[in-house]
Design a protein around this motif. Structure first.
Motif, short mmCIF file in Angstrom:
data_model
loop_
_atom_site.label_atom_id
_atom_site.label_comp_id
_atom_site.label_asym_id
_atom_site.label_seq_id
_atom_site.Cartn_x
_atom_site.Cartn_y
_atom_site.Cartn_z
N LEU A 1 0.83 -1.20 0.00
CA LEU A 1 0.00 0.00 0.00
C LEU A 1 0.87 1.26 0.00
CD1 LEU A 1 -2.95 0.91 0.12
CD2 LEU A 1 -2.78 0.89 2.61
N MET A 2 1.95 1.27 0.80
CA MET A 2 2.85 2.42 0.83
C MET A 2 3.55 2.60 -0.51
SD MET A 2 2.60 4.07 3.58
CE MET A 2 1.65 3.83 5.07
N ALA A 3 3.99 1.51 -1.12
CA ALA A 3 4.62 1.60 -2.44
C ALA A 3 3.62 2.08 -3.48
CB ALA A 3 5.19 0.24 -2.83
N GLY A 4 2.37 1.66 -3.35
CA GLY A 4 1.34 2.10 -4.28
C GLY A 4 1.09 3.60 -4.18
N TYR A 5 1.17 4.15 -2.95
CA TYR A 5 1.00 5.60 -2.80
C TYR A 5 2.10 6.37 -3.54
CZ TYR A 5 -2.52 4.80 0.83
OH TYR A 5 -3.64 4.41 1.51
N VAL A 6 3.34 5.86 -3.46
CA VAL A 6 4.46 6.52 -4.15
C VAL A 6 4.25 6.49 -5.65
CG1 VAL A 6 6.95 6.50 -4.54
CG2 VAL A 6 6.04 5.97 -2.27
N LEU A 7 3.93 5.32 -6.17
CA LEU A 7 3.73 5.19 -7.62
C LEU A 7 2.51 5.99 -8.08
CD1 LEU A 7 4.44 1.36 -7.83
CD2 LEU A 7 5.93 3.19 -8.61
N PHE A 8 1.50 6.10 -7.23
CA PHE A 8 0.32 6.87 -7.57
C PHE A 8 0.68 8.35 -7.74
CE2 PHE A 8 -3.59 9.16 -6.70
CZ PHE A 8 -4.54 8.43 -7.42
N GLU A 9 1.48 8.89 -6.83
CA GLU A 9 1.89 10.29 -6.94
C GLU A 9 2.83 10.51 -8.11
OE1 GLU A 9 0.72 12.79 -5.34
OE2 GLU A 9 -0.55 11.61 -3.99
N GLU B 1 2.61 6.57 -12.16
CA GLU B 1 2.93 5.28 -12.80
C GLU B 1 1.72 4.37 -12.53
OE1 GLU B 1 6.67 3.73 -11.62
OE2 GLU B 1 7.73 5.64 -11.83
N TRP B 2 0.72 4.51 -13.38
CA TRP B 2 -0.59 3.94 -13.11
C TRP B 2 -0.59 2.42 -13.08
CZ3 TRP B 2 -2.52 7.92 -11.13
CH2 TRP B 2 -2.43 9.18 -11.71
N GLN B 3 0.14 1.77 -13.99
CA GLN B 3 0.12 0.32 -14.04
C GLN B 3 0.77 -0.30 -12.80
OE1 GLN B 3 -1.42 -1.75 -16.42
NE2 GLN B 3 -0.99 -3.18 -14.78
N ASN B 4 1.96 0.24 -12.44
CA ASN B 4 2.64 -0.28 -11.25
C ASN B 4 1.83 0.02 -9.98
OD1 ASN B 4 4.75 -1.20 -12.86
ND2 ASN B 4 5.89 0.72 -12.66
N ALA B 5 1.24 1.21 -9.94
CA ALA B 5 0.41 1.55 -8.78
C ALA B 5 -0.80 0.62 -8.69
CB ALA B 5 -0.05 3.00 -8.87
N LEU B 6 -1.42 0.31 -9.83
CA LEU B 6 -2.56 -0.61 -9.84
C LEU B 6 -2.16 -1.98 -9.33
CD1 LEU B 6 -5.49 -1.28 -10.59
CD2 LEU B 6 -4.69 -1.77 -12.92
N ASP B 7 -0.97 -2.45 -9.72
CA ASP B 7 -0.50 -3.77 -9.26
C ASP B 7 -0.32 -3.78 -7.74
OD1 ASP B 7 -0.51 -4.58 -11.87
OD2 ASP B 7 1.65 -4.28 -12.18
N LYS B 8 0.27 -2.71 -7.20
CA LYS B 8 0.49 -2.66 -5.76
C LYS B 8 -0.84 -2.58 -4.99
CE LYS B 8 4.99 -2.75 -5.71
NZ LYS B 8 5.72 -3.88 -5.07
N PHE B 9 -1.73 -1.72 -5.45
CA PHE B 9 -3.03 -1.60 -4.77
C PHE B 9 -3.82 -2.91 -4.86
CE2 PHE B 9 -2.78 3.18 -5.62
CZ PHE B 9 -2.42 3.43 -4.31
N ALA B 10 -3.76 -3.57 -6.02
CA ALA B 10 -4.47 -4.85 -6.17
C ALA B 10 -3.89 -5.91 -5.25
CB ALA B 10 -4.40 -5.30 -7.62
#
Length: 617
Positions: free
Chosen positions: A129-137, A140-149
């Motif tokens: 979830l923390m890594a997804g927040y970084v990628l979201f900001e 990097e939508w695909q990597n963020a989607l993978d982390k959130f999923a």
């Protein structure tokens, strides 16, 4: 998840005060480091990292956890200010990277120390979830989607892998917080159906595509689920009223199975004595009481957890717990009603065939009291949340309630009939027939609704097959009770009417006696015979015989005697009386009291006073 949620709610984030929470995290880190002996120097800074060799307790893990929370809270604080100061956005991303780095370090430490599977998965979801927040900001939508999923999948599995009600609610709340991020990532990636597709389908589509570490994650999740099944047993379900509800409380399911086994023993007992059957009833009711206690505990724990954290699935989970509580309570109260009916049957049998050797003989009032208990139990069933929405079951319970009221009034009428109060008994028999008519009307309404549900429309209150079958069996039993009670009421009413007519005829109050009395009515005064006068009115007469059973000493109730009318009084003297109001005013002013007829002397006026009066005129 539970630790961070509690800290956030208690130290500022309930009001979105990130600065207060960041300061709390800094103090918490200092206290924990001091406790485990990892202070980083007093005068000179000496960095001391938490490594696998040093970490021995959960407090070592808390150091890394609160360091992550501190960096994340600082980033959220900067995010509020980044709209006016663009430079702070870069600072925010740096703090988020720091939070993700510390969370990854925490995840590695848990793996090195071989923590339990649930802890590893919880930390892995937190790090993702923390890594997804970084990628979201960083967009990097695909990597963020993978982390959130990944985080959502772990929390979803943790919610279904057993545990307390609070843990399940926390996992569902975390899922609700992740879902908007997944939806926004899918929107920016222009995925087909990204705006309308369900979040669960988006995550499933991503999981099917695979990714780095997906196989390892799935293996861990399956291991956790298998471990949960071995520890708590396979998830069992409760089927009632055509609805199946899963439950994971092993103790509750064990109590339900024990109660069902005791109920089977009661139903297959055959011809046994009343005392033995009552002992079996007590055993069954005791088992259902234990199941009710466990179900009520689950409902209370869920209420406490929902009050702290509420998720999108909290209502459904609460409804399932309420349904389970209603199920065990319904069966417990139903068995209690059956036991009371058996006690009523035994009471009536003992009243019809009294046993001289029995020390405490039953009374007719006992049947009325037991029916009061049954009526209270049926009312308790109607007030249960799980039953209030079931219209057909509510109708059946209302029919039963009126039926038991009719039986209660019937036994009450028998008590009045035994004391030669025929008028009261006949009135109560009529009231019992009214209750029975109401009960029949309720049962007919439920039967019509069931027929409507079977007609193919499926819009009746019990359109499901299970509830329809149960209701049909209940209605069949009620019809037999209606016929039996109607016959008993009709027979008792006819007997009481015949008894009243016979007594009236013996007393001369029958039709012939009344006709003869009307024919002999006249305007002349009638006098009683000497023998009919009470003894107090014929004391001068010698009585050769005296009837001790009917002495007739005085008139009772006494005969009315004429009393002279009291004259009316008209208050016409008020205007002719002089009340001493002047003396009251004079005494208040400290003056002397005036005698009757004496007038007050006028006060003298000076030259100015007379001149003023003259000018005034």
């Amino acid at each position: 998840l539970a630790l961070t949620n509690q800290s956030r709610n208690e130290h500022g984030l309930r009001h979105q005060d990130y600065q207060r929470y960041r300061q709390y995290c800094a103090k918490k880190i200092h206290r924990v480091r001091k406790t485990v002996g990892l202070t980083q120097g007093k005068k000179k800074y000496e960095r001391k990292d938490v490594t696998a060799e040093i970490a021995k307790t959960d407090r070592h893990l808390q150091v890394l956890l609160y360091e992550t929370e501190r960096s994340w809270a600082y980033a959220m604080e900067l995010q509020k200010e980044s709209s006016s100061e663009p430079r702070k956005k870069h600072h925010m991303i740096k703090r988020l990277k720091r939070a993700a780095q510390t969370a990854t370090q925490l995840e590695g430490l848990c793996q090195d120390r071989e923590a339990e599977t649930r802890t590893q998965l919880d930390v892995q979801a937190y790090a993702a979830l923390m890594a997804g927040y970084v990628l979201f900001e960083q967009q990097e939508w695909q990597n963020a989607l993978d982390k959130f999923a990944t985080a959502r999948t772990i929390y979803e599995k943790l919610a279904g892998a057993g545990g307390s009600s609070e843990q399940k609610v926390l996992c569902q709340a975390a899922i609700d917080a992740i879902d908007p991020n997944i939806r926004y990532c899918a929107y920016n990636l222009k995925l087909k159906g990204g705006q309308t597709m369900d979040i669960g389908e988006l995550v499933a589509m991503r999981n099917q595509a695979g990714g780095s570490g997906s196989d390892i994650l799935n293996a861990k999740l399956e291991s956790l689920l298998a471990q949960s099944r071995n520890e708590e047993g396979a998830a069992m379900s409760i089927t009632w009223r055509g609805k199946m509800v899963p439950t994971k409380n092993a103790k509750l399911m064990e109590a339900i199975l024990v109660a069902k086994h005791a109920a089977d023993q009661l139903d297959t007992a055959g011809h046994v004595t009343a005392d033995a059957r009552l002992e079996l009833f007590d055993k069954v009711i005791g088992a259902w009481w234990e199941a009710t206690r466990l179900a009520e505990t689950d409902v209370k724990e869920d209420a406490v957890a929902t009050a702290k954290v509420k998720s999108s699935k909290s209502d459904g989970y609460t409804a399932n717990l309420q349904f389970t509580f209603g199920y065990v309570s319904y069966l417990r109260v139903s068995r209690t009603i059956q036991r009371n009916l058996l006690l009523i049957e035994e009471t009536l049998r003992k009243l019809a065939q009294p046993d001289v050797k029995e020390k405490k003989a039953p009374k007719p009032e006992d049947a009325v009291r037991l029916h009061d208990t049954i009526i209270q139990a049926v009312t308790e069933l109607q007030d249960m949340p799980a039953i209030q929405t079931d219209l057909s079951l509510q109708g059946i319970l209302t029919a039963k309630l009126n039926l038991y009221k009719a039986k209660r009034v019937y036994h009450l009428a028998r008590i009045y009939a035994s004391t030669s109060k025929s008028a009261e008994a006949l009135a109560l028999y009529g009231r019992a027939e009214e209750y029975l008519t109401t009960a029949k009307a309720e049962a007919d309404a439920v039967r019509r609704s069931l027929d409507t549900g079977k007609g193919g429309k499926g819009k009746g209150p019990s359109a499901n097959v299970g509830a329809t079958a149960e209701d049909a069996a209940e209605l069949k039993g009620l019809e037999e009770d209606f016929r039996e009670v109607q016959q008993v009421l009709r027979r008792a009413k006819i007997q009481e009417q015949a008894k009243w007519h016979l007594e009236a005829h013996e007393k001369g109050l029958g039709v012939s006696g009344i006709t003869q009395g009307v024919q002999t009515l006249g305007l002349e005064e009638t006098t009683k015979l000497e023998e009919e006068l009470p003894l107090s009115q014929r004391l001068s007469t010698f009585v050769p015989t005296f009837n001790s059973s009917a002495p007739n000493l005085v008139d009772f109730p006494p005969t009315f005697q004429a009393v002279g009318a009291k004259p009316l009084f008209f208050d016409i003297a008020y205007s002719g009386i002089e009340y001493p109001t002047r003396n009251i005013e004079r005494r208040a002013q400290g003056l002397e009291r005036l005698e009757r007829g004496e007038t007050e002397a006028p006060q003298g006026r000076g030259l100015l006073g007379r001149l003023g009066s003259f000018l005034g005129r």
